[in-house]
Design an enzyme around this catalytic site. Structure first.
Site, PDB file in Angstrom:
ATOM      1  N   ASP A 137     -47.255  12.081   1.664  1.00  0.00           N
ATOM      2  CA  ASP A 137     -47.259  11.604   3.049  1.00  0.00           C
ATOM      3  C   ASP A 137     -46.459  12.500   3.997  1.00  0.00           C
ATOM      4  O   ASP A 137     -46.988  12.927   5.033  1.00  0.00           O
ATOM      5  CB  ASP A 137     -46.741  10.165   3.082  1.00  0.00           C
ATOM      6  CG  ASP A 137     -46.842   9.517   4.445  1.00  0.00           C
ATOM      7  OD1 ASP A 137     -46.066   9.891   5.343  1.00  0.00           O
ATOM      8  OD2 ASP A 137     -47.689   8.620   4.612  1.00  0.00           O
ATOM      9  N   VAL A 165     -49.693   7.727   6.522  1.00  0.00           N
ATOM     10  CA  VAL A 165     -50.807   8.519   6.001  1.00  0.00           C
ATOM     11  C   VAL A 165     -51.269   7.950   4.664  1.00  0.00           C
ATOM     12  O   VAL A 165     -52.469   7.783   4.427  1.00  0.00           O
ATOM     13  CB  VAL A 165     -50.401   9.997   5.871  1.00  0.00           C
ATOM     14  CG1 VAL A 165     -51.542  10.817   5.284  1.00  0.00           C
ATOM     15  CG2 VAL A 165     -49.996  10.573   7.225  1.00  0.00           C
ATOM     16  N   ASP A 166     -50.342   7.643   3.785  1.00  0.00           N
ATOM     17  CA  ASP A 166     -50.697   7.045   2.497  1.00  0.00           C
ATOM     18  C   ASP A 166     -51.379   5.700   2.679  1.00  0.00           C
ATOM     19  O   ASP A 166     -52.444   5.441   2.109  1.00  0.00           O
ATOM     20  CB  ASP A 166     -49.437   6.848   1.647  1.00  0.00           C
ATOM     21  CG  ASP A 166     -49.019   8.103   0.907  1.00  0.00           C
ATOM     22  OD1 ASP A 166     -49.850   9.013   0.763  1.00  0.00           O
ATOM     23  OD2 ASP A 166     -47.857   8.181   0.484  1.00  0.00           O
ATOM     24  N   ILE A 167     -50.756   4.825   3.447  1.00  0.00           N
ATOM     25  CA  ILE A 167     -51.290   3.469   3.600  1.00  0.00           C
ATOM     26  C   ILE A 167     -52.628   3.501   4.338  1.00  0.00           C
ATOM     27  O   ILE A 167     -53.577   2.793   3.973  1.00  0.00           O
ATOM     28  CB  ILE A 167     -50.273   2.575   4.323  1.00  0.00           C
ATOM     29  CG1 ILE A 167     -49.007   2.427   3.467  1.00  0.00           C
ATOM     30  CG2 ILE A 167     -50.865   1.206   4.635  1.00  0.00           C
ATOM     31  CD1 ILE A 167     -47.847   1.767   4.174  1.00  0.00           C
TER      32      ILE A 167
END
Length: 405
Positions: A137, A165-167
């Protein structure tokens, strides 16, 4: 539950992939989380630890069962293959080439399981000079430009506080799976879904990209502000800060009335949003002089009375105990075998007024290995031998026993 009967095999770790499969699990899918013998590394991303696991793990792994399988071994690969025989969805986030070495690349899996929906999370995409690079991320916040526009104007670039970004990538993968399930219902075949962290990051700042293409001006850091709208930022109070979003001419006039400066609303420099943006520094000074006379909570009530969008900048402890958050019932007490007073953070979406229920707390590493192997047809002797060979172990981490708020 909407996805009852859908089976998901989750080969991912950390945040993005587990977020995707957690969404599917929340919606009723049966999710089997396949972990290496040492468990998902996110379990050890602390302190703090709660019941032996890091909150970074707990936040993304409810409504799943866990089995330990070492994909580097023939035995682990056999177990995953048996899981895929009864699965609808596979989610994986290995770097390019790794999953292929294990025998579960998309082309191979498609030949064996043509109805399977195959979801891949990548860092930078499956093509291009960085296709083999690991994706994290913060790296993608840096690479995509997010960090360059985050922070104070005279300060260094900053990372967004949440792993957006990950989520975001996990949510997009889950969305793609739902669309692919719909397509399979119609056509009878699976789909390869891919989402890269880079593409997600670019999507978060799409309007900044479009603004640059339209004007040629490189977006800059503006703290809490936004280059296209004014006033649209945090202002000081006597005891803190409050965010004010005056995005329309009507809101701006009401803001000036609330602050008892109606003449400012009639000033030609502030007659419309383009004018206010042009003179935003002057406007900021005029408004700050007035907001700084009020206590934060008093000003919040004043703005609400005048229908001006605003919010105190709250700390996490204030948010957890906030009356609106409590009314939304998103943090709910749930029974947990290791954590007295455990509170689960529910799915953000409601269906007919209700949030999907917690069916399983985040599992211990390999907690369901014996159960799942039995379902796959392994006998008791084989299961016992496997458990001994793999040596399923929980990470040695401290347990934070602080009571839940």
């Amino acid at each position: 539950m909407m996805l009852e009967g859908i089976r998901v095999v989750d080969l991912s770790q950390n945040i993005a992939g587990p977020q995707a499969t957690q969404v599917l699990g929340d919606l009723g899918a049966e999710v089997v989380k396949v972990e290496p013998p040492g468990g998902d590394p996110a379990r050890r991303w602390g302190p703090p630890f709660w019941g032996g696991d890091a909150p970074l793990f707990l936040a993304f792994n409810r409504n799943k069962r866990s089995i330990v399988a070492d994909l580097k071994t023939a035995q682990g690969q056999e177990i995953v293959e048996r899981l895929l025989e009864g699965a609808d969805v596979l989610v994986q986030a290995f770097r390019r080439g790794v999953i292929e070495r294990f025998g579960f690349g998309y082309e191979e899996v498609r030949r064996r399981h043509p109805r399977l929906i195959y979801a891949s999370l990548t860092g930078y995409g499956s093509e291009g000079p960085y296709a083999d690079s690991p994706g994290y991320d913060p790296l993608l916040q840096a690479y995509s430009g997010i960090m360059s526009i985050t922070g104070e104007p005279d300060g260094p670039p900053a990372r967004v506080g949440g792993s957006v970004v990950d989520i975001g990538s996990g949510n997009l993968i889950a969305l793609g799976v739902l669309a692919a399930l719909r397509k399979r219902d119609q056509e009878g075949v699976g789909t390869h879904i891919e989402c890269s962290l880079l593409d997600t990051a670019l999507g978060w700042i799409g309007y900044h990209m479009m603004a640059y293409l339209a004007s040629g001006d490189v977006p800059r850091r503006m703290g809490t502000g936004l280059a296209m709208v004014a006033p649209y930022e945090a202002f000081p109070t006597r005891d803190g800060q409050i965010m004010i979003c005056g995005g329309t001419d009507g809101i701006f006039r009401r803001l000036c009335q609330a602050l008892e400066i109606p003449d400012v609303a009639e000033d030609p420099r502030f007659r419309d949003n383009p004018s206010r943006v042009k003179h935003c520094d002057v406007l900021r000074g005029l408004l700050s002089e007035r907001t700084s006379r009020h206590r934060t909570r008093d000003l919040d009530r004043l703005l609400r009375a005048h229908k001006v969008p605003g919010s105190p900048i709250q700390s996490i402890d204030e948010v957890v105990d906030d009356p609106q958050v409590r009314a939304n019932r998103i943090f709910e007490p749930e029974p947990h075998p290791k954590v007295p007073g455990y509170r689960d953070m529910k799915m953000s979406v409601r269906f007919d007024g209700e949030r999907p229920p917690l069916r399983r707390v985040p599992p211990a590493p390999g907690e369901h290995t014996r159960e799942i192997l039995s379902e796959l047809g392994y006998g008791e002797e084989s299961i016992a031998r496997y458990e001994e060979e793999v040596k399923i172990r929980e990470p040695a981490v401290p347990t934070d026993s602080r009571p839940s708020r």
